[in-house]
Motif scaffolding. Structure first.
Motif, PDB file in Angstrom:
ATOM      1  N   ALA A 139      49.972  75.002 -31.316  1.00  0.00           N
ATOM      2  CA  ALA A 139      48.646  75.593 -31.506  1.00  0.00           C
ATOM      3  C   ALA A 139      48.619  77.045 -31.038  1.00  0.00           C
ATOM      4  O   ALA A 139      47.948  77.899 -31.651  1.00  0.00           O
ATOM      5  CB  ALA A 139      47.600  74.779 -30.752  1.00  0.00           C
ATOM      6  N   GLN A 140      49.356  77.346 -29.955  1.00  0.00           N
ATOM      7  CA  GLN A 140      49.410  78.725 -29.471  1.00  0.00           C
ATOM      8  C   GLN A 140      50.193  79.613 -30.427  1.00  0.00           C
ATOM      9  O   GLN A 140      49.826  80.768 -30.655  1.00  0.00           O
ATOM     10  CB  GLN A 140      50.035  78.756 -28.076  1.00  0.00           C
ATOM     11  CG  GLN A 140      49.145  78.124 -27.005  1.00  0.00           C
ATOM     12  CD  GLN A 140      49.848  78.026 -25.667  1.00  0.00           C
ATOM     13  OE1 GLN A 140      50.976  77.525 -25.578  1.00  0.00           O
ATOM     14  NE2 GLN A 140      49.188  78.487 -24.616  1.00  0.00           N
ATOM     15  N   SER A 142      50.401  79.162 -33.640  1.00  0.00           N
ATOM     16  CA  SER A 142      49.506  79.365 -34.791  1.00  0.00           C
ATOM     17  C   SER A 142      48.439  80.410 -34.478  1.00  0.00           C
ATOM     18  O   SER A 142      48.106  81.241 -35.318  1.00  0.00           O
ATOM     19  CB  SER A 142      48.846  78.045 -35.178  1.00  0.00           C
ATOM     20  OG  SER A 142      49.801  77.111 -35.640  1.00  0.00           O
ATOM     21  N   GLU A 143      47.908  80.367 -33.260  1.00  0.00           N
ATOM     22  CA  GLU A 143      46.875  81.322 -32.869  1.00  0.00           C
ATOM     23  C   GLU A 143      47.432  82.740 -32.821  1.00  0.00           C
ATOM     24  O   GLU A 143      46.760  83.702 -33.212  1.00  0.00           O
ATOM     25  CB  GLU A 143      46.294  80.928 -31.517  1.00  0.00           C
ATOM     26  CG  GLU A 143      45.173  81.826 -31.033  1.00  0.00           C
ATOM     27  CD  GLU A 143      44.629  81.390 -29.681  1.00  0.00           C
ATOM     28  OE1 GLU A 143      43.854  82.171 -29.080  1.00  0.00           O
ATOM     29  OE2 GLU A 143      44.978  80.285 -29.222  1.00  0.00           O
ATOM     30  N   LEU A 144      48.670  82.873 -32.324  1.00  0.00           N
ATOM     31  CA  LEU A 144      49.298  84.189 -32.235  1.00  0.00           C
ATOM     32  C   LEU A 144      49.737  84.708 -33.608  1.00  0.00           C
ATOM     33  O   LEU A 144      49.898  85.915 -33.798  1.00  0.00           O
ATOM     34  CB  LEU A 144      50.505  84.129 -31.293  1.00  0.00           C
ATOM     35  CG  LEU A 144      50.200  83.987 -29.803  1.00  0.00           C
ATOM     36  CD1 LEU A 144      51.459  83.644 -29.019  1.00  0.00           C
ATOM     37  CD2 LEU A 144      49.568  85.267 -29.250  1.00  0.00           C
ATOM     38  N   PRO A 146      48.296  84.066 -37.096  1.00  0.00           N
ATOM     39  CA  PRO A 146      47.288  83.439 -37.949  1.00  0.00           C
ATOM     40  C   PRO A 146      47.689  83.331 -39.416  1.00  0.00           C
ATOM     41  O   PRO A 146      47.169  82.478 -40.138  1.00  0.00           O
ATOM     42  CB  PRO A 146      46.058  84.339 -37.772  1.00  0.00           C
ATOM     43  CG  PRO A 146      46.600  85.632 -37.269  1.00  0.00           C
ATOM     44  CD  PRO A 146      47.796  85.292 -36.456  1.00  0.00           C
TER      45      PRO A 146
END
Length: 368
Positions: A139-140, A142-144, A146
C-alpha cells in the motif's frame, strides 16, 4: 560477645541504628533497616546500594563489541564518562527515563539529493512480492507511485519511489543498538559504486548513517573508478527492532560491509574470509578512510589479524599518534579507546556503527 561499637560506648539498639544510618548517609548509601518491635529485641541491619542513587558514574570499561555475538546484559560506561566518546564526535546528552517518553527533535536532511530514493525492480514480479523483497508495505509503494497498476506485474528495470523525506516525521533512532528501534527508516539508495542485495528488507538507516555511507561510497568510487563495487550487507529494518541472527542492527546505525579482496573483484562475488594473501590492504584502508572522514563513525569492528594489515598500510600516511587513536591492534595505551576495534566474527566483513543523529535525545550511543 559484645561488638566493637558496644566496647567503645554502651548503646541501646536504637542508638546503634541511628549511628549506622548516619554513617550510611555520609557514604552516600541508602540504609535499609528492620525496625524492632521492642527495644531489646534482636535487630538485623542491612546496608545496600540504591540502584544509581547519588553514585558516581560507572567505572566499568566500555563494551567494545557490536553486540552481535555477546549477551545483551553487558554493563557499559555511562556515555558522559566514556573515554571512547573523545574519539567519537559529539554525542547526544543522556536523558533519564524511557526514550519513548522524550520529546522528538527534528533531524535535518543534509543532502537534498536524498529527499527521494528510488529502487529498481530486479525481475518481473508482482507488487506484493516486490514489497516483501524491499521490506515496505504494498500500500505504501502504491501511495508513493500513484501511476502504478497494483494488479499488474512490475517489469524488470522499473524504478520505483521507495522513500520521500517528511520533515514532520523524519527517520529517528530510538534506544540502543542492541535494544532499540528505528522510526521511518531511510533506505540506502542504489549507486554505481556499491551493490545492494536484491532482497532488501534490512537496508534502512538513520539520516546521518545513509548520508555518510553515500558520501563515503561515492568518494571511494572516485578514487577507484574501475571498481571494485562495495558489497553492502545488512543495516536495519524500516521500523528497526530484531534482525536475527544479529543482536545489534536494531536502531538504524549499524551496517555490515564486505571486504575488498585481491585479484578480480567486481563486487558481485559473495563475501570471503580474509587473510594476508587475499586481503587488499590498500583498497580496504581507502574505504575505511572515506568512512572515517565523514565524521559520523562511532566505531568500526575489524578482526585483529586484518587490523594489523591495515595498520601497515596506514603507516604510509599517518603519524604514530593518529595510528594509536585509530587502531586497537597493534596494542598501545590508546587501544581500549581506539576507533577501530576487534570483535570475533569480522574476518569476512567489517561492522560500522555510526553516531546518534545530532539533536536526537532518544538515541542511546552504546549497547546495553
Amino acid at each position: 560477645m559484645r561488638d566493637a561499637a558496644d566496647k567503645l560506648s554502651p548503646r541501646t539498639p536504637a542508638q546503634r541504628l541511628t549511628l549506622f544510618a548516619a554513617l550510611g548517609a555520609g557514604l552516600g548509601l541508602v540504609t535499609c533497616v528492620a525496625v524492632p518491635a521492642k527495644e531489646n529485641a534482636p535487630m538485623p541491619v542491612q546496608s545496600v546500594l540504591a540502584a544509581g542513587a547519588d553514585l558516581p558514574a560507572s567505572t566499568i570499561p566500555p563494551a567494545r563489541a557490536p553486540a552481535d555475538d555477546i549477551p545483551l546484559a553487558i554493563p557499559v560506561t555511562a556515555d558522559s564518562a566514556d573515554p571512547a566518546n573523545a574519539h567519537s564526535g559529539p554525542e547526544a546528552p543522556a536523558i533519564a527515563g524511557d526514550p519513548s517518553e522524550i520529546e522528538d527533535t527534528p533531524v535535518a536532511l543534509a543532502d537534498e539529493r536524498l529527499r527521494e530514493v528510488f529502487w529498481t525492480a530486479h525481475e518481473n514480479m508482482s507488487l506484493d512480492a516486490l514489497a516483501i523483497a524491499w521490506g515496505i508495505k504494498a500500500a505504501q509503494l502504491s501511495e508513493l507511485n500513484p501511476a502504478l497498476d497494483p494488479e499488474a506485474p512490475v517489469s524488470e528495470g522499473t524504478k520505483l519511489l521507495v522513500y520521500r523525506h517528511d520533515p514532520e516525521h523524519p527517520p529517528l533512532s530510538i534506544g540502543s543498538p542492541n535494544r532499540g528501534k528505528l522510526r521511518n527508516g531511510m533506505p540506502l539508495p542504489e549507486g554505481p559504486g556499491w551493490r545492494l542485495r536484491t532482497h532488501r528488507p534490512r537496508t534502512y538507516g538513520t539520516v546521518n548513517t545513509i548520508h555518510a555511507l553515500v558520501e563515503a561510497f561515492e568518494d571511494f568510487g572516485e578514487r577507484y573508478p574501475d571498481g571494485p563495487k562495495i558489497r553492502v550487507g545488512e543495516l536495519a529494518r524500516r521500523t528497526g527492532g530484531r534482525v536475527p541472527p544479529h543482536r545489534s542492527h536494531r536502531s538504524g546505525r549499524d551496517i555490515d560491509i564486505g571486504y575488498i579482496f585481491r585479484g578480480i573483484d567486481d563486487g558481485e562475488h559473495r563475501w570471503k574470509y580474509m587473510n594476508v594473501r587475499n586481503f587488499d590492504a590498500e583498497k580496504n584502508w581507502a574505504l575505511v578512510q572515506e568512512l572515517l572522514e565523514t565524521g559520523q563513525v562511532q566505531t568500526i569492528y575489524i578482526a585483529k589479524k586484518l587490523q594489523k594489515l591495515l595498520h601497515k598500510e596506514a603507516q604510509k600516511h599517518l603519524p604514530p599518534e593518529q595510528l594509536a587513536a585509530l587502531f586497537e591492534y597493534p596494542k598501545t595505551p590508546e587501544s581500549p579507546h581506539a576507533k577501530i576495534q576487534h570483535w570475533r566474527g569480522h574476518s569476512n566483513h567489517m561492522h560500522v556503527r555510526f553516531l546518534c543523529e545530532e539533536g536526537n535525545r532518544r538515541c542511546r550511543a552504546r549497547s546495553k
